[in-house]
Write a protein that holds these residues in place. Structure first.
Motif, PDB file in Angstrom:
ATOM      1  N   MET A   1       0.846  -1.177   0.000  1.00 27.54           N
ATOM      2  CA  MET A   1       0.000   0.000   0.000  1.00 27.54           C
ATOM      3  C   MET A   1       0.896   1.246   0.000  1.00 27.54           C
ATOM      4  O   MET A   1       1.825   1.344   0.777  1.00 27.54           O
ATOM      5  N   THR A   2       0.581   2.178  -0.867  1.00 22.86           N
ATOM      6  CA  THR A   2       1.370   3.401  -0.932  1.00 22.86           C
ATOM      7  C   THR A   2       0.891   4.376   0.136  1.00 22.86           C
ATOM      8  O   THR A   2      -0.260   4.363   0.537  1.00 22.86           O
ATOM      9  N   ARG A   3       1.808   5.204   0.558  1.00 23.33           N
ATOM     10  CA  ARG A   3       1.496   6.184   1.599  1.00 23.33           C
ATOM     11  C   ARG A   3       1.390   7.573   0.994  1.00 23.33           C
ATOM     12  O   ARG A   3       1.846   7.823  -0.108  1.00 23.33           O
ATOM     13  N   GLY A   4       0.830   8.448   1.784  1.00 24.35           N
ATOM     14  CA  GLY A   4       0.762   9.842   1.372  1.00 24.35           C
ATOM     15  C   GLY A   4      -0.522  10.183   0.649  1.00 24.35           C
ATOM     16  O   GLY A   4      -1.449   9.387   0.549  1.00 24.35           O
ATOM     17  N   ARG A   5      -0.538  11.378   0.138  1.00 31.62           N
ATOM     18  CA  ARG A   5      -1.703  11.908  -0.554  1.00 31.62           C
ATOM     19  C   ARG A   5      -1.950  11.145  -1.848  1.00 31.62           C
ATOM     20  O   ARG A   5      -1.020  10.769  -2.545  1.00 31.62           O
ATOM     21  N   LYS A   6      -3.215  10.952  -2.177  1.00 35.49           N
ATOM     22  CA  LYS A   6      -3.562  10.291  -3.427  1.00 35.49           C
ATOM     23  C   LYS A   6      -3.161  11.202  -4.580  1.00 35.49           C
ATOM     24  O   LYS A   6      -3.360  12.421  -4.515  1.00 35.49           O
ATOM     25  N   PRO A   7      -2.599  10.633  -5.640  1.00 40.68           N
ATOM     26  CA  PRO A   7      -2.205  11.482  -6.761  1.00 40.68           C
ATOM     27  C   PRO A   7      -3.426  12.040  -7.493  1.00 40.68           C
ATOM     28  O   PRO A   7      -4.455  11.388  -7.581  1.00 40.68           O
ATOM     29  N   LYS A   8      -3.272  13.248  -7.974  1.00 41.22           N
ATOM     30  CA  LYS A   8      -4.327  13.884  -8.750  1.00 41.22           C
ATOM     31  C   LYS A   8      -4.241  13.346 -10.174  1.00 41.22           C
ATOM     32  O   LYS A   8      -3.149  13.254 -10.740  1.00 41.22           O
ATOM     33  N   PRO A   9      -5.375  12.976 -10.781  1.00 43.23           N
ATOM     34  CA  PRO A   9      -5.333  12.509 -12.165  1.00 43.23           C
ATOM     35  C   PRO A   9      -4.720  13.565 -13.090  1.00 43.23           C
ATOM     36  O   PRO A   9      -4.892  14.770 -12.882  1.00 43.23           O
ATOM     37  N   THR A  10      -4.023  13.110 -14.106  1.00 43.05           N
ATOM     38  CA  THR A  10      -3.337  14.009 -15.029  1.00 43.05           C
ATOM     39  C   THR A  10      -4.290  15.016 -15.657  1.00 43.05           C
ATOM     40  O   THR A  10      -3.947  16.190 -15.806  1.00 43.05           O
ATOM     41  N   VAL A  11      -5.495  14.572 -16.017  1.00 42.65           N
ATOM     42  CA  VAL A  11      -6.444  15.496 -16.653  1.00 42.65           C
ATOM     43  C   VAL A  11      -6.764  16.658 -15.718  1.00 42.65           C
ATOM     44  O   VAL A  11      -6.903  17.802 -16.158  1.00 42.65           O
ATOM     45  N   LEU A  12      -6.841  16.409 -14.413  1.00 43.09           N
ATOM     46  CA  LEU A  12      -7.110  17.505 -13.472  1.00 43.09           C
ATOM     47  C   LEU A  12      -5.900  18.410 -13.328  1.00 43.09           C
ATOM     48  O   LEU A  12      -6.038  19.620 -13.143  1.00 43.09           O
TER      49      LEU A  12
END
Length: 160
Positions: A1-12
């Protein structure tokens, strides 16, 4: 499981001009966007919510066919919340003294109505899923959905 903030989708990132100047994922998959069929497992209240929100979410470009599960989770949580609210309203009508907030056990002890926990859990699940889909006022302030192109991205590579 990755930690930290969820990445924002590229389109956003693109529609916000990549405000954080972060590296863009050039190979991010872009799922198809078309009308989604509601799962048969949805209870009537959940199905009604699906019918109310799905087309708007698709039209705004916020969800695609890959997001079927997330939308189903949101609608299911909504349906459970509505069911719990109805039951609690009936409890309140039957017990006007405590408005259904407490119940008496077989031993005569007064305890918090367990249906409140069901309602609260459904509400928490509902809000969590709604935020994931950009369906709350605060979530919408962070989302700027660009209109989707009507052209098939593969059309550049194929001719009739």
């Amino acid at each position: 499981m990755t930690r930290g903030r969820k990445p924002k989708p590229t389109v956003l990132k693109l529609v916000t001009n990549n405000a954080g100047n972060r590296r863009l994922n050039e190979n991010e998959p872009i799922p198809a966007s078309r009308d989604l069929e509601a799962p048969d497992s949805l209870i009537p209240d959940a199905r009604a919510e699906w019918d109310r929100v799905a087309s708007d979410l698709i039209a705004s470009g916020l969800i695609t066919t890959a997001d079927l599960g997330a939308l189903a989770v949101y609608c299911t949580a909504y349906g459970r919340w509505v069911q719990a609210e109805r039951i609690l309203a009936a409890d309140a009508k039957a017990n006007p003294d405590n408005e259904g907030l407490t119940i008496e056990t077989s031993n005569g002890n007064v305890v918090i109505n367990p249906r409140l926990g069901i309602r609260n859990k459904a509400a928490a699940d509902l809000m969590k899923a709604a935020a994931e889909l950009g369906m709350t006022p605060s979530a919408r302030t962070r989302v700027q959905a660009a209109p989707r192109s009507k052209q098939d991205p593969a059309a550049d590579f194929f001719t009739d």
